[in-house]
Design an enzyme around this catalytic site. Sequence first.
Site, PDB file in Angstrom:
ATOM      1  N   GLY A 243      41.794  44.963  32.511  1.00 56.91           N
ATOM      2  CA  GLY A 243      42.771  44.271  33.346  1.00 56.91           C
ATOM      3  C   GLY A 243      42.953  45.009  34.653  1.00 56.91           C
ATOM      4  O   GLY A 243      42.401  46.088  34.846  1.00 56.91           O
ATOM      5  N   LYS A 244      43.747  44.396  35.536  1.00 59.27           N
ATOM      6  CA  LYS A 244      43.990  45.014  36.844  1.00 59.27           C
ATOM      7  C   LYS A 244      44.535  46.427  36.692  1.00 59.27           C
ATOM      8  O   LYS A 244      44.256  47.294  37.485  1.00 59.27           O
ATOM      9  CB  LYS A 244      45.039  44.208  37.607  1.00 59.27           C
ATOM     10  N   ARG A 245      45.363  46.621  35.655  1.00 59.16           N
ATOM     11  CA  ARG A 245      46.038  47.907  35.516  1.00 59.16           C
ATOM     12  C   ARG A 245      45.128  49.027  35.060  1.00 59.16           C
ATOM     13  O   ARG A 245      45.500  50.185  35.111  1.00 59.16           O
ATOM     14  CB  ARG A 245      47.189  47.776  34.523  1.00 59.16           C
ATOM     15  N   ASP A 246      43.940  48.686  34.615  1.00 60.71           N
ATOM     16  CA  ASP A 246      43.052  49.736  34.114  1.00 60.71           C
ATOM     17  C   ASP A 246      42.271  50.415  35.223  1.00 60.71           C
ATOM     18  O   ASP A 246      41.292  51.107  34.973  1.00 60.71           O
ATOM     19  CB  ASP A 246      42.074  49.155  33.075  1.00 60.71           C
TER      20      ASP A 246
END
Length: 483
Positions: A243-246
């Site tokens: 995901g974007k947060r990774d």
Amino acid sequence: MKTRFAPSPTGYIHIGNVRSAIYPYLLARQQDGTFILRIEDTDQARFVEGATELIEDTLKWLGLEWDEGPVVGGPAEPYFQSQRADIYRAWGEKLIAKGRAYADPTDSETIQKYRDECNAKKIPYLYRNFRPENPPEWKPGIPLRFKADPKPRKWHDEVMGDLEAGPEVQDDIILIKADGMPTYNFAHIVDDAEMGVTHVMRGVEYLSSTPNYLALYEALDLEVPKLVSLPHILAPTGNKKLGKRDGAKSATEYRADGVLPEAMLNYLACLGWNDGTEQEIYTKDELIKNFSLDKIQNSGARYDETKLLWMNGQWIRRIADERGIDALYARTITGDGFWPESAAPYDDEYKKKVLAIIYDRLKTLADLRDMTTYFFENPTVDLEMITGNKFLKKFSEDELSDMLMLTSRKLETIQDWNADNLQAALNELLEETGKKPAELFSVIRIALSFAPFSPALHLTMNVLGKNLTLSRLQTAATALEND
Ligand code: GLU
């Protein structure tokens, strides 16, 4: 062979989306087929201005030119779903005529009530159990629903193998919403059929809906295209989707950071696919030649940015070595450019010289911003860097100053300032001073750059030129002496 990439223009191009473009492109090119770009923009709420251009731009950057789609047109125009409402309506009417679709005016509160009822009874919620008995005639403003034909279904997925599902996962799915726009579920089937798509390649997240799609193909008398589910790209750690947060950036962010399209293409193509050899670096032509559906992994592939950057470094070297410094230089001045601000007044020739001696250390083109400043501006003298250096600690500041002055005087005698003569002078200095290379060269290197890294000394000095080299050596020597 007709393949397609069918992104939704939501403004952010996830790495996984990019891979979903690469595979159908490779397959189409390999088989002399057609690669279609279709913009799935029926979800008005998610639509982002400029997002389509971003998609087009990203594909062009990667060299994934499409044969049919926006800009280039094609026999199945338009290629924007939002402009195809009439087509979906006509197909919806076909289903109504066959008794396989019905208008459903049930409001969302009532639907929620059905859901709650099922939850309370602990039975699975299936809308078909609440199908209205006397649906009204279909007209704009009323959702159109499919009339499911639940039964055991078997199918083959090119990546996942032979699959089957029971009737319990097949339902009366919405085909056209109250706003007149089709759902993804309906639109992609209609479009793939109208556009003659032979291979539907998309993320594995659509696998669970496939039984419903099979029912739709059947109801519409359509041949089922080859289904190719691409496994998830996994986050660097844990067992979850990337995901974007990774920490994974979007394709355009990587581009802005100086990742080359060749590397991006290479890395993503090999994320979840390999041809069974040890080869890691592939050109686009090699990927086209070697790609095959049966070598796509059926389990998630782990995203590894370090590997991407390593590959980018490989590609930077490959371009310089095979196509020359001019070719690599051209990449460094695209967009806002990748040079430090202080490089602006310098001409291309000087920057090419810098690039030629530093490129083999770059992971991204943006590394140039931090790694080359001392070629364009005098570095700030930081004596700690000299006196604290592990090879130089044992010397007094006066000794270090003397080493630099001696070097300066020696280099001053060089008439023809070139790398060979500089190398010879440095070797002589080693003999004359009796210092170890790590000692003498460290103090010189730091005095010239005050940077953690610089290319080989004779090359660095050759690019800096005589004046700058001598003045930096003297400046550092004086500072040491006066400290
Ligand atoms: N519009 C869908 C998405 O962006 C595409 C799925 C497909 O390729 O059919 O996820």
